[in-house]
Design an enzyme around this catalytic site. Sequence first.
Site, PDB file in Angstrom:
ATOM      1  N   LYS A 127     -68.873  29.997  34.361  1.00 42.25           N
ATOM      2  CA  LYS A 127     -68.348  31.244  33.825  1.00 42.25           C
ATOM      3  C   LYS A 127     -69.143  32.421  34.385  1.00 42.25           C
ATOM      4  O   LYS A 127     -70.359  32.503  34.209  1.00 42.25           O
ATOM      5  CB  LYS A 127     -68.442  31.250  32.300  1.00 42.25           C
ATOM      6  CG  LYS A 127     -67.785  30.051  31.621  1.00 42.25           C
ATOM      7  CD  LYS A 127     -66.282  30.045  31.807  1.00 42.25           C
ATOM      8  CE  LYS A 127     -65.637  28.920  31.005  1.00 42.25           C
ATOM      9  NZ  LYS A 127     -64.184  28.889  31.152  1.00 42.25           N
ATOM     10  N   LYS A 172     -53.268  23.997  30.374  1.00 45.71           N
ATOM     11  CA  LYS A 172     -53.846  23.627  29.082  1.00 45.71           C
ATOM     12  C   LYS A 172     -52.722  23.339  28.087  1.00 45.71           C
ATOM     13  O   LYS A 172     -51.878  24.206  27.808  1.00 45.71           O
ATOM     14  CB  LYS A 172     -54.761  24.738  28.567  1.00 45.71           C
ATOM     15  CG  LYS A 172     -56.049  24.887  29.382  1.00 45.71           C
ATOM     16  CD  LYS A 172     -56.979  25.901  28.747  1.00 45.71           C
ATOM     17  CE  LYS A 172     -58.351  25.876  29.416  1.00 45.71           C
ATOM     18  NZ  LYS A 172     -58.335  26.306  30.814  1.00 45.71           N
TER      19      LYS A 172
END
Length: 370
Positions: free
Chosen positions: A165, A265
Amino acid sequence: MRITRITMWGLDLPLKRPYSLSGGRLHFERLDSTILRLDTDEGLVGWGEGCPWGSTYLPAFAGGIRAGVAELAPTVLGLDPRRTDVVYRAMDLALPGHGYVKSAVDMACWDLAAQAAGLPLCDLLGGRTDGSVRLHSSIPSGTPDELLAEIDLARAEGYTFHSAKIGADVEADVERMRILDAAMVPGEELTFDVNRSWTPAEAISVLNATREILRVVEQPCETYGQHLAVRSAVGQPLAIDESLVTVDDMIRAVGDRACEVVGLKIGRVGGITPARRIRDVAAAAGIRMNIEDTGGTALSASAAVHLAQATPEPLRRATWLCFDHLTDNPVEGGVANDGGTATAPDSPGIGAVPDQAALGQSLAIFEADR
């Protein structure tokens, strides 16, 4: 076969360590998952899970799932769970939109359909492919030293694929990308996941400053339109994640040549039923996929691995096991991290069953009229 009862639980899932993403602007210490059990008149039981990554990451939250399930229950009760498309169309008619609400119901229906067929779920989703599914770590935002320390922890658990990230400011992100890229050893893969935190100008500046680093950069900007503005100005392979919500989004991305990778997802797109359709569109276009869920226990992770296991190996890029980040995983069976890979269970259905004693008191029970 008919659905006769829906039982719903809420499950508090503390994280092992606090987790930040999107340059640190989003911070999480625990997740709130919703577990569903669908009983049928033939004695089979199916399980589903919906677990948004907190309430600030996406337009989804645990309370919305629970309110939505109460809204959908009268429609779902009495239906045949093996007819997954029929059940989904009925849910769409009763509650347009709100895909994340439907995901847990849809997952439980697929669990039942596969059990009724006597097959592992992956065999209903296209058929088990050879080999195992590669896993990727999820490295939270931090300084270069903090990121490298998290990568070392992931390496100790067998991970060779890391999703780091980033997204804070231009100079800091350029430094992070260069340091992390240089730290990779042969055989390791790395994705830079920005989680929408850059403006288009920032994204173009960072990626042109690091044009020699040909790693996948995931969801650099907030909107799809901003993503396209970046796509036309940089050379790195790009991934779309949060901007992929519907089948139409996938079709549009193919037509626009918007990306080389997508993050698929299950909870965000509304369940296994729409995820399978998106998978097929992406596969037809030759776009690689990270197939996973937004969060949760080994139940939701196992469902995602089944979908990945039924996807041709060159197109399935990696899958994430959220429960590796949790202090507890009250599920029997299911997938496990085996040196950085996982394999879909062989037992009929999803092959992962929550421990009802650990779930505690149910939040609600919905039953069909007798």
